[in-house]
Scaffold this motif. Structure first.
Motif, PDB file in Angstrom:
ATOM      1  N   ASP A 105       0.864  -1.184   0.000  1.00  0.00           N
ATOM      2  CA  ASP A 105       0.000   0.000   0.000  1.00  0.00           C
ATOM      3  C   ASP A 105       0.899   1.232   0.000  1.00  0.00           C
ATOM      4  O   ASP A 105       2.101   1.113  -0.261  1.00  0.00           O
ATOM      5  N   ARG A 106       0.314   2.376   0.345  1.00  0.00           N
ATOM      6  CA  ARG A 106       1.169   3.540   0.567  1.00  0.00           C
ATOM      7  C   ARG A 106       2.097   3.206   1.738  1.00  0.00           C
ATOM      8  O   ARG A 106       1.709   2.494   2.664  1.00  0.00           O
ATOM      9  N   THR A 107       3.307   3.761   1.691  1.00  0.00           N
ATOM     10  CA  THR A 107       4.309   3.397   2.690  1.00  0.00           C
ATOM     11  C   THR A 107       3.780   3.590   4.114  1.00  0.00           C
ATOM     12  O   THR A 107       3.970   2.746   4.984  1.00  0.00           O
ATOM     13  N   ARG A 108       3.092   4.687   4.332  1.00  0.00           N
ATOM     14  CA  ARG A 108       2.608   4.984   5.682  1.00  0.00           C
ATOM     15  C   ARG A 108       1.640   3.888   6.168  1.00  0.00           C
ATOM     16  O   ARG A 108       1.724   3.436   7.313  1.00  0.00           O
ATOM     17  N   VAL A 109       0.760   3.460   5.268  1.00  0.00           N
ATOM     18  CA  VAL A 109      -0.213   2.428   5.650  1.00  0.00           C
ATOM     19  C   VAL A 109       0.504   1.109   5.950  1.00  0.00           C
ATOM     20  O   VAL A 109       0.228   0.437   6.953  1.00  0.00           O
ATOM     21  N   VAL A 110       1.445   0.743   5.071  1.00  0.00           N
ATOM     22  CA  VAL A 110       2.166  -0.523   5.271  1.00  0.00           C
ATOM     23  C   VAL A 110       2.923  -0.486   6.600  1.00  0.00           C
ATOM     24  O   VAL A 110       2.866  -1.428   7.397  1.00  0.00           O
ATOM     25  N   ASN A 111       3.604   0.630   6.850  1.00  0.00           N
ATOM     26  CA  ASN A 111       4.378   0.708   8.088  1.00  0.00           C
ATOM     27  C   ASN A 111       3.476   0.641   9.320  1.00  0.00           C
ATOM     28  O   ASN A 111       3.764  -0.085  10.276  1.00  0.00           O
ATOM     29  N   GLU A 112       2.390   1.376   9.266  1.00  0.00           N
ATOM     30  CA  GLU A 112       1.513   1.373  10.443  1.00  0.00           C
ATOM     31  C   GLU A 112       0.865   0.007  10.641  1.00  0.00           C
ATOM     32  O   GLU A 112       0.800  -0.510  11.752  1.00  0.00           O
ATOM     33  N   ALA A 113       0.396  -0.573   9.529  1.00  0.00           N
ATOM     34  CA  ALA A 113      -0.332  -1.840   9.651  1.00  0.00           C
ATOM     35  C   ALA A 113       0.613  -2.981  10.053  1.00  0.00           C
ATOM     36  O   ALA A 113       0.360  -3.698  11.019  1.00  0.00           O
ATOM     37  N   LEU A 114       1.713  -3.125   9.311  1.00  0.00           N
ATOM     38  CA  LEU A 114       2.621  -4.232   9.646  1.00  0.00           C
ATOM     39  C   LEU A 114       3.354  -3.977  10.960  1.00  0.00           C
ATOM     40  O   LEU A 114       3.664  -4.908  11.708  1.00  0.00           O
ATOM     41  N   GLY A 115       3.618  -2.686  11.249  1.00  0.00           N
ATOM     42  CA  GLY A 115       4.260  -2.345  12.521  1.00  0.00           C
ATOM     43  C   GLY A 115       3.381  -2.778  13.692  1.00  0.00           C
ATOM     44  O   GLY A 115       3.859  -3.341  14.681  1.00  0.00           O
ATOM     45  N   ALA A 116       2.084  -2.512  13.568  1.00  0.00           N
ATOM     46  CA  ALA A 116       1.152  -2.891  14.643  1.00  0.00           C
ATOM     47  C   ALA A 116       0.961  -4.407  14.672  1.00  0.00           C
ATOM     48  O   ALA A 116       0.882  -5.007  15.752  1.00  0.00           O
ATOM     49  N   LEU A 117       0.909  -5.003  13.500  1.00  0.00           N
ATOM     50  CA  LEU A 117       0.734  -6.466  13.443  1.00  0.00           C
ATOM     51  C   LEU A 117       1.931  -7.176  14.086  1.00  0.00           C
ATOM     52  O   LEU A 117       1.777  -8.171  14.797  1.00  0.00           O
ATOM     53  N   ARG A 118       3.112  -6.624  13.840  1.00  0.00           N
ATOM     54  CA  ARG A 118       4.330  -7.182  14.417  1.00  0.00           C
ATOM     55  C   ARG A 118       4.203  -7.283  15.950  1.00  0.00           C
ATOM     56  O   ARG A 118       4.547  -8.293  16.561  1.00  0.00           O
ATOM     57  N   ILE A 119       3.684  -6.225  16.538  1.00  0.00           N
ATOM     58  CA  ILE A 119       3.536  -6.214  17.996  1.00  0.00           C
ATOM     59  C   ILE A 119       2.460  -7.227  18.419  1.00  0.00           C
ATOM     60  O   ILE A 119       2.650  -8.004  19.355  1.00  0.00           O
ATOM     61  N   LYS A 120       1.346  -7.198  17.701  1.00  0.00           N
ATOM     62  CA  LYS A 120       0.223  -8.037  18.101  1.00  0.00           C
ATOM     63  C   LYS A 120       0.581  -9.521  17.975  1.00  0.00           C
ATOM     64  O   LYS A 120       0.380 -10.298  18.916  1.00  0.00           O
ATOM     65  N   VAL A 121       1.149  -9.878  16.819  1.00  0.00           N
ATOM     66  CA  VAL A 121       1.518 -11.278  16.628  1.00  0.00           C
ATOM     67  C   VAL A 121       2.600 -11.665  17.643  1.00  0.00           C
ATOM     68  O   VAL A 121       2.550 -12.740  18.246  1.00  0.00           O
ATOM     69  N   GLY A 122       3.544 -10.761  17.847  1.00  0.00           N
ATOM     70  CA  GLY A 122       4.618 -11.032  18.802  1.00  0.00           C
ATOM     71  C   GLY A 122       4.049 -11.336  20.182  1.00  0.00           C
ATOM     72  O   GLY A 122       4.478 -12.267  20.870  1.00  0.00           O
ATOM     73  N   GLN A 123       3.054 -10.537  20.576  1.00  0.00           N
ATOM     74  CA  GLN A 123       2.435 -10.764  21.895  1.00  0.00           C
ATOM     75  C   GLN A 123       1.644 -12.065  21.891  1.00  0.00           C
ATOM     76  O   GLN A 123       1.776 -12.890  22.794  1.00  0.00           O
ATOM     77  N   ASP A 124       0.833 -12.262  20.838  1.00  0.00           N
ATOM     78  CA  ASP A 124      -0.012 -13.471  20.786  1.00  0.00           C
ATOM     79  C   ASP A 124       0.831 -14.746  20.769  1.00  0.00           C
ATOM     80  O   ASP A 124       0.422 -15.774  21.306  1.00  0.00           O
ATOM     81  N   GLN A 125       1.980 -14.666  20.115  1.00  0.00           N
ATOM     82  CA  GLN A 125       2.812 -15.862  19.975  1.00  0.00           C
ATOM     83  C   GLN A 125       3.825 -15.997  21.120  1.00  0.00           C
ATOM     84  O   GLN A 125       4.738 -16.824  21.046  1.00  0.00           O
ATOM     85  N   GLY A 126       3.687 -15.146  22.114  1.00  0.00           N
ATOM     86  CA  GLY A 126       4.590 -15.227  23.272  1.00  0.00           C
ATOM     87  C   GLY A 126       6.038 -14.945  22.919  1.00  0.00           C
ATOM     88  O   GLY A 126       6.963 -15.555  23.451  1.00  0.00           O
ATOM     89  N   MET A 127       6.233 -13.995  21.998  1.00  0.00           N
ATOM     90  CA  MET A 127       7.606 -13.723  21.541  1.00  0.00           C
ATOM     91  C   MET A 127       8.223 -12.484  22.191  1.00  0.00           C
ATOM     92  O   MET A 127       9.301 -12.051  21.792  1.00  0.00           O
ATOM     93  N   VAL A 128       7.521 -11.885  23.152  1.00  0.00           N
ATOM     94  CA  VAL A 128       8.059 -10.673  23.774  1.00  0.00           C
ATOM     95  C   VAL A 128       9.067 -11.089  24.849  1.00  0.00           C
ATOM     96  O   VAL A 128       8.694 -11.727  25.829  1.00  0.00           O
ATOM     97  N   ALA A 129      10.328 -10.746  24.623  1.00  0.00           N
ATOM     98  CA  ALA A 129      11.362 -11.144  25.582  1.00  0.00           C
ATOM     99  C   ALA A 129      11.153 -10.404  26.899  1.00  0.00           C
ATOM    100  O   ALA A 129      10.618  -9.299  26.927  1.00  0.00           O
ATOM    101  N   ASP A 130      11.569 -11.017  27.988  1.00  0.00           N
ATOM    102  CA  ASP A 130      11.498 -10.353  29.293  1.00  0.00           C
ATOM    103  C   ASP A 130      12.501  -9.216  29.329  1.00  0.00           C
ATOM    104  O   ASP A 130      13.465  -9.222  28.578  1.00  0.00           O
ATOM    105  N   GLY A 131      12.294  -8.289  30.217  1.00  0.00           N
ATOM    106  CA  GLY A 131      13.306  -7.278  30.472  1.00  0.00           C
ATOM    107  C   GLY A 131      13.078  -5.995  29.703  1.00  0.00           C
ATOM    108  O   GLY A 131      11.963  -5.697  29.291  1.00  0.00           O
ATOM    109  N   TRP A 132      14.144  -5.266  29.508  1.00  0.00           N
ATOM    110  CA  TRP A 132      14.055  -3.895  29.012  1.00  0.00           C
ATOM    111  C   TRP A 132      14.835  -3.745  27.726  1.00  0.00           C
ATOM    112  O   TRP A 132      15.968  -4.219  27.633  1.00  0.00           O
ATOM    113  N   ALA A 133      14.243  -3.093  26.748  1.00  0.00           N
ATOM    114  CA  ALA A 133      14.937  -2.867  25.474  1.00  0.00           C
ATOM    115  C   ALA A 133      14.894  -1.376  25.125  1.00  0.00           C
ATOM    116  O   ALA A 133      13.974  -0.905  24.476  1.00  0.00           O
ATOM    117  N   PRO A 134      15.895  -0.626  25.611  1.00  0.00           N
ATOM    118  CA  PRO A 134      15.931   0.804  25.318  1.00  0.00           C
ATOM    119  C   PRO A 134      16.661   1.080  23.996  1.00  0.00           C
ATOM    120  O   PRO A 134      17.454   0.253  23.543  1.00  0.00           O
TER     121      PRO A 134
END
Ligand code: ASP
Length: 594
Positions: free
Chosen positions: A399-428
């Motif tokens: 899609d337009r770059t902004r849409v792709v970034n927002e959509a896949l960026g958000a999906l990355r977080i959601k799938v990561g959480q759903d699949q238990g892929m969020v590492a413990d601890g702090w990532a600054p």
């Protein structure tokens, strides 16, 4: 009045006579013996009254939840069978001797330990009760320790705590202003500061060199999740430090804070460019705890006929990107449908996917509704680029770059959480090299940070190519949350004027709104820069709360109101008259939605 805090008692106090003050958390009557759980800000202790102390026993019999008591008694060890390992003071109890009821309580609007059964609105209406809950007490105590650690650090580094006005002129940070009518200047208004931005810059012009303030800021923003109309910043400004030095000193501050308050040793803060962050994570505040990344496949998709991919791949303002989820082939059709709905919130018109069942079997080993639209060799090249393996699923955005970034960026977080892929601890991390401007809805330019941010190029280059110019701004990001951001500022008048011109602020308007700044920049303004941290968000992360409302003593609701004091409220006609204000509609008409 008291000798000890309830929650501070331990076996070390056995046989001591103590005087406690606090609230009745619970009262139980066990066959002629009364148990009171007494609570103060340090915690809870069990107090026992038996009928030997007749008069006081009678009083203990009368108390109810949330009565305030002062009592004296002797600390004793609990018998083995009555030790409560889930309670900090569970090894001991106090044998009550004297009890004074300091104040009774009406029946509480909700039981503190049942706060989740009432809506947030009720909790906010009786906030003073809600704040008695141990969790809330702990959060606000931690908040106080955080500000104290920040102050200690900054004081030690030679920063000066200087207050700036609350009644002021508009300071643009991208939101609407809260306005305050002036009585003495009919028809004129103060604005509450969206940030102390211009004043802190002026303090640098004055030579204070290092400034900080734990500052209240006010932004009348559209209702967005977890924002508060008034919030607190740790606001910092320095002169004669460049961006590397500013990042280094504030990184030390945050690192020291985590060590002092949470006993956490934060890992190194990598520096990532904005372009890189958008490319790999679809976000300028990437959560690096999630190991998934976006990968561009535009060049490959320029070679396919499939219009849905080919169009954005050929469009300079478009993007085709893939998000590979290792082990995601087990994600069901139903879940994929849910993810498709989820990305549509961000404007994505669909969510293409490929499941990798058996890589060795070539295209035969892949499963996807879109394979038939793509030549086998392109698919093979894509699998190689993505490093695909059996059991993966690959999602696509086109899609337009902004849409792709927002959509896949958000999906990355959601799938990561759903699949238990969020590492413990702090990532600054630090995100750097932001663009100076972005295109506004009306086709002009708006600043990505604020209009006082210095560009990395000279004024001529900036005017020639505002869309590609980078700024000297930086954001600190932690676990996908922007903790703070700032920049090196413009310290020369001609550059500030050049930026105003690009923003379509003409000379008269610039003079009217920012004349004081433009003037100040003429009198030896030093190179300077700084940043501000969102204190509420920082405390939220450090306490593990899920909303900033939970770390603010008296927050507003989502609709920017205080249900406890019923603010904003109506004012008397007399007061309006004094302020030279006449309402366009009667209050009744407004309330009836006319
Ligand atoms: N004033 C900026 C803000 O409120 C921070 C800064 O540039 O120092 O976001």
């Amino acid at each position: 009045m008291r000798s000890h805090y309830c929650g501070a008692l331990s076996t070390a106090n056995i046989d001591e006579t103590v005087t406690l003050c606090g609230w009745v958390d619970r009262r139980r009557d066990h066959g002629g013996v009364i148990f009171l759980d007494l609570r103060d800000r340090q915690g809870i202790v069990q107090v026992v009254f038996d009928p030997d102390t007749e008069e006081h026993f009678q009083r203990a019999d009368k108390v109810r939840s949330e009565y305030v008591l002062k009592l004296t008694g002797r600390v004793r060890a609990r018998t083995e069978s009555t030790v409560n390992p889930t309670m900090a003071t569970g090894q001991i109890e106090v044998l009550g001797k004297q009890l004074e009821i300091l104040n009774a309580s009406a029946t509480p609007p909700f039981q503190l330990d049942e706060h989740t059964r009432v809506g947030e609105e009720v909790r906010l209406q009786y906030r003073y009760m809600d704040l008695r809950r141990q969790e809330m007490q702990e959060r606000l105590i931690l908040r106080s320790r955080i500000t104290s650690a920040v102050r200690n650090f900054l004081d030690g580094e030679g920063f000066l705590d200087i207050e700036t006005p609350i009644l002021t002129r508009a300071t643009p940070e991208g939101a609407r202003d809260y306005l305050v009518p002036s009585r003495t200047h009919p028809g004129k208004f103060f604005a509450l500061p969206q940030s102390p931005q211009l004043f802190k810059q002026l303090l640098m012009v004055s030579g204070f060199d290092r400034y900080y303030q734990i500052a209240k800021c006010f932004r009348d923003e559209d209702l967005r999740a977890d924002r508060q109309p008034e919030f607190t910043q740790i606001d910092i400004e320095t002169a004669f430090l460049d961006e590397q030095e500013i990042m280094a000193i504030t990184e030390r501050m945050i690192r020291g804070l985590f060590a002092a308050v949470l006993n956490v040793d934060l890992p190194a803060f990598p520096h990532m460019t904005y372009a890189d962050a958008m490319d790999r994570y679809g976000s300028d505040k990437p959560d690096l705890r999630i190991p998934l990344e976006l990968v561009s496949v535009d060049d490959l998709m320029q070679q396919v006929e499939f219009k849905v991919f080919r169009g954005p791949a050929d469009d300079p303002a478009g993007r085709v990107a893939a998000l590979k989820v290792p082990g995601g082939a087990s994600i069901s059709r139903k879940e994929i449908d849910d993810y498709t709905k989820y990305v549509s919130i961000f404007g994505a018109r669909g969510l293409a996917w490929i499941k990798v069942n058996d890589l060795a079997a070539g295209v035969e080993g892949l499963q996807s509704p879109i394979l038939k639209f793509m030549p086998d060799d392109i698919v093979a090249q894509m699998m190689t680029r993505l490093g695909a393996a059996n059991g993966d699923i690959i999602f696509f955005g086109a899609d337009r770059t902004r849409v792709v970034n927002e959509a896949l960026g958000a999906l990355r977080i959601k799938v990561g959480q759903d699949q238990g892929m969020v590492a413990d601890g702090w990532a600054p991390l630090w995100v750097v090299d932001f663009p100076m401007f972005e295109e506004s809805a009306t086709g002009g330019w708006t600043p990505l940070h604020h209009p006082f941010t210095a560009p990395s190029c000279d004024a001529e280059q900036l005017a020639a190519s505002p869309g590609t110019a980078l700024s000297r701004a930086y954001d600190m990001v932690l676990n996908g949350t922007e903790l703070g951001g700032g920049s090196i500022r413009i310290h020369k008048r001609d550059m500030q004027e050049a930026v105003f011109r690009i923003l379509d602020i003409d000379e008269a308007e610039a003079q009217e709104k920012f004349g004081f700044l433009l003037n100040a920049l003429q009198y030896g303004a030093p190179p300077h820069g700084g940043l501000a941290f969102g204190l509420d968000r920082l405390v939220m992360l450090m306490t593990g709360a899920t909303s900033i409302r939970d770390v603010i003593a008296f927050p507003k609701t989502q609709s920017a109101a205080c249900v406890m004091t019923d603010a904003p409220g109506v004012v008397a006609a007399e007061q309006l008259k004094e302020l030279n204000i006449r309402l366009r509609q009667t209050r009744e008409a407004v309330e009836q939605g006319e």
